[in-house]
Design a protein around this motif. Structure first.
Motif, PDB file in Angstrom:
ATOM      1  N   GLY A 334      49.956 -25.515 -78.329  1.00 29.39           N
ATOM      2  CA  GLY A 334      49.467 -24.638 -77.272  1.00 29.39           C
ATOM      3  C   GLY A 334      49.647 -23.181 -77.631  1.00 29.39           C
ATOM      4  O   GLY A 334      50.229 -22.846 -78.669  1.00 29.39           O
ATOM      5  N   THR A 335      49.159 -22.311 -76.761  1.00 28.18           N
ATOM      6  CA  THR A 335      49.278 -20.876 -76.983  1.00 28.18           C
ATOM      7  C   THR A 335      49.193 -20.173 -75.642  1.00 28.18           C
ATOM      8  O   THR A 335      49.122 -20.809 -74.589  1.00 28.18           O
ATOM      9  N   LYS A 347      40.799 -18.501 -78.133  1.00 25.68           N
ATOM     10  CA  LYS A 347      41.802 -19.422 -77.588  1.00 25.68           C
ATOM     11  C   LYS A 347      41.218 -20.315 -76.500  1.00 25.68           C
ATOM     12  O   LYS A 347      41.539 -21.513 -76.426  1.00 25.68           O
ATOM     13  N   VAL A 348      40.363 -19.753 -75.654  1.00 27.79           N
ATOM     14  CA  VAL A 348      39.718 -20.563 -74.625  1.00 27.79           C
ATOM     15  C   VAL A 348      38.826 -21.622 -75.280  1.00 27.79           C
ATOM     16  O   VAL A 348      38.798 -22.784 -74.848  1.00 27.79           O
ATOM     17  N   ALA A 349      38.111 -21.220 -76.341  1.00 28.57           N
ATOM     18  CA  ALA A 349      37.270 -22.182 -77.060  1.00 28.57           C
ATOM     19  C   ALA A 349      38.112 -23.287 -77.698  1.00 28.57           C
ATOM     20  O   ALA A 349      37.713 -24.461 -77.714  1.00 28.57           O
ATOM     21  N   ALA A 350      39.292 -22.932 -78.213  1.00 25.60           N
ATOM     22  CA  ALA A 350      40.183 -23.929 -78.821  1.00 25.60           C
ATOM     23  C   ALA A 350      40.648 -24.948 -77.789  1.00 25.60           C
ATOM     24  O   ALA A 350      40.772 -26.141 -78.087  1.00 25.60           O
ATOM     25  N   TYR A 358      47.513 -26.998 -74.316  1.00 24.20           N
ATOM     26  CA  TYR A 358      47.887 -26.223 -73.130  1.00 24.20           C
ATOM     27  C   TYR A 358      47.707 -24.735 -73.396  1.00 24.20           C
ATOM     28  O   TYR A 358      47.725 -24.282 -74.545  1.00 24.20           O
ATOM     29  N   LEU A 359      47.500 -24.005 -72.314  1.00 19.20           N
ATOM     30  CA  LEU A 359      47.443 -22.541 -72.346  1.00 19.20           C
ATOM     31  C   LEU A 359      48.396 -22.010 -71.292  1.00 19.20           C
ATOM     32  O   LEU A 359      48.364 -22.439 -70.134  1.00 19.20           O
TER      33      LEU A 359
END
Length: 438
Positions: A334-335, A347-350, A358-359
């Motif tokens: 996650g990030t 990051k949203v695309a990942a 998770y984000l």
């Protein structure tokens, strides 16, 4: 610069030599000054004892991000000619609206055809975009120029490909301020609300999505820009899932008709939040631990391979929460992400592509993003940063997909505040209204 770039737009001079003598071009003064008072006609704002330049000249400090305008410059425009060349604007979307969606869609279409103002109040996940298609098709087929705007960049990026897919024969552009694509004249404009400051009497139909969202709800410049970007007889559609009482008063004052849809398109209710008492959670996070019930939920979701959004109130909590997750669940990827994150889109695309599970995020992802089967935790839901609208929107990230219409929303609170209770009551009230409507 092409002449068409001035159609319905405000462009700061000087103009290229080839355009200066065009009889179509109108010159618009941009800055009026009375002593220490500076009034900008581009953003509509008045400033006091600011924006002074040498030799008694002045500039507007309120809209510098669009390029400086001053008493030394003018804005230029060409009245919108609706000069569109298209093979057709038929909507090629072949999905099917539910009966409730179809009723609202028909009302939207009639409002567009009659050039009226209409508010769509529909819960998160109700399918507002698809309900717009008949109304958009009516406007585009009539040769109108159409703007679809929203305060959030993420929402724009979600909307644009869906509209392009639904209306492939229509010229369209996405304007967000950070796009590298140069501006060009198109019939359909999808943009952030700040981009409206560049338009002037351009749109026959303007759709403002997430009208209750920051910054549109609090920024007078954007209200001014929206009013000036439309033609005098334009149709206006406002979309919201969480209208405030103040917004509803404004809507009634300006005689908007209202269409309400309290049910999601797949027929399942909104997930109702579960309150979790988390005590002094900040101390635990600094020790790289989570409250017991939060830890148990995270471990269960990891075991079931479910994606998770963990919301925090402030940027300063992103790294501590991320470190705690990495220590407690080391095999989980996650990030974190926030509004000014240069890798935000990546990051949203990942997350969408399941490269991360998770984000940890601020309220920047409270609306406009869809992750199938996602679960949600709000750490510190009782923090004043989280308004009723924000809590309802965050809860609305869960259960949006027809393949995963249910899920869990945890409101982690030190205490149950009136705001938290109000959000919970609003969600339950919408579910009751949906049941009454069948």
């Amino acid at each position: 610069m092409e002449k068409s770039e001035l159609y319905g737009r405000l462009v700061a001079g000087p103009l290229p030599a080839g355009l200066r003598n065009s009889p179509q071009i109108q010159q618009v003064p941009v800055i009026h000054r009375w002593g220490p008072v500076v009034w900008c006609l581009r953003c509509g704002q008045v400033t006091w004892r600011q924006g002074r330049l040498p030799h008694h000249h002045a500039y507007c400090p309120q809209c510098l991000q669009l390029g400086r305008v001053s008493t030394l410059t003018s804005l230029y425009t060409i009245p919108e000619p609706n000069d569109f060349h298209f093979d057709g604007s038929r909507c090629v979307w072949r999905g099917k609206l539910s009966p409730a969606q179809a009723r609202i869609a028909e009302k939207i279409k009639r409002a567009v055809q009659q050039r009226r103002r209409f508010l769509v109040w529909a819960v998160t996940g109700a399918g507002k975009t698809e309900m717009l298609f008949p109304g958009l098709e009516a406007g585009l087929a009539a040769g109108w120029r159409v703007g679809v705007v929203t305060p959030r960049i993420d929402v724009c990026r979600e909307l644009f490909p869906r509209l392009r897919t639904a209306f492939p024969a229509v010229t369209a552009i996405l304007l967000t301020g950070d796009e590298s694509t140069p501006y060009r004249y198109t019939q359909l404009v999808v943009a952030t609300t700040h981009q409206l400051l560049r338009f002037y009497r351009a749109f026959d139909l303007l759709v403002v999505d997430e009208v209750d969202a920051f910054p549109f709800i609090t920024d007078k410049r954007l209200h001014y820009a929206a009013a000036r970007a439309i033609k005098e007889d334009a149709a206006v559609l406002l979309l919201t899932a969480t209208p405030s009482s103040q917004l509803l008063k404004v809507i009634r004052r300006h005689r908007f008709q209202i269409g309400m849809l309290p049910a999601r398109y797949h027929g399942y209710p909104l997930p109702e939040p579960v309150f979790v008492r988390i005590g002094h959670w900040e101390r635990l996070i600094h020790r790289q631990m989570f409250p017991t019930k939060i830890q148990a939920a995270l471990a269960g979701w990891q075991e079931r391979c479910l994606p998770v959004l963990i919301f925090v109130s402030r940027i300063k909590w992103l790294k501590p929460v991320l470190r705690a997750l990495q220590r407690q669940l080391p095999t989980w990827r996650g990030t974190s992400v926030y509004a000014a994150d240069p890798r935000r889109q990546e990051k949203v695309a990942a997350m969408r592509k399941h490269r991360v599970q998770y984000l940890v995020t601020t309220t920047i992802l409270e609306r406009g993003v869809t992750f199938p089967d996602v679960q949600v935790i709000i750490l510190g839901a009782d923090d004043p940063v989280f308004t009723v609208a924000a809590l309802v929107q965050i809860a609305g990230r869960v259960g949006r997909s027809p393949t995963a219409p249910t899920g869990t929303v945890l409101f982690g609170c030190t205490r149950i505040t009136p705001v938290v209770r109000a959000a919970y009551r609003q969600i339950r009230a919408l579910n009751r209204a949906a049941r009454r409507m069948g």
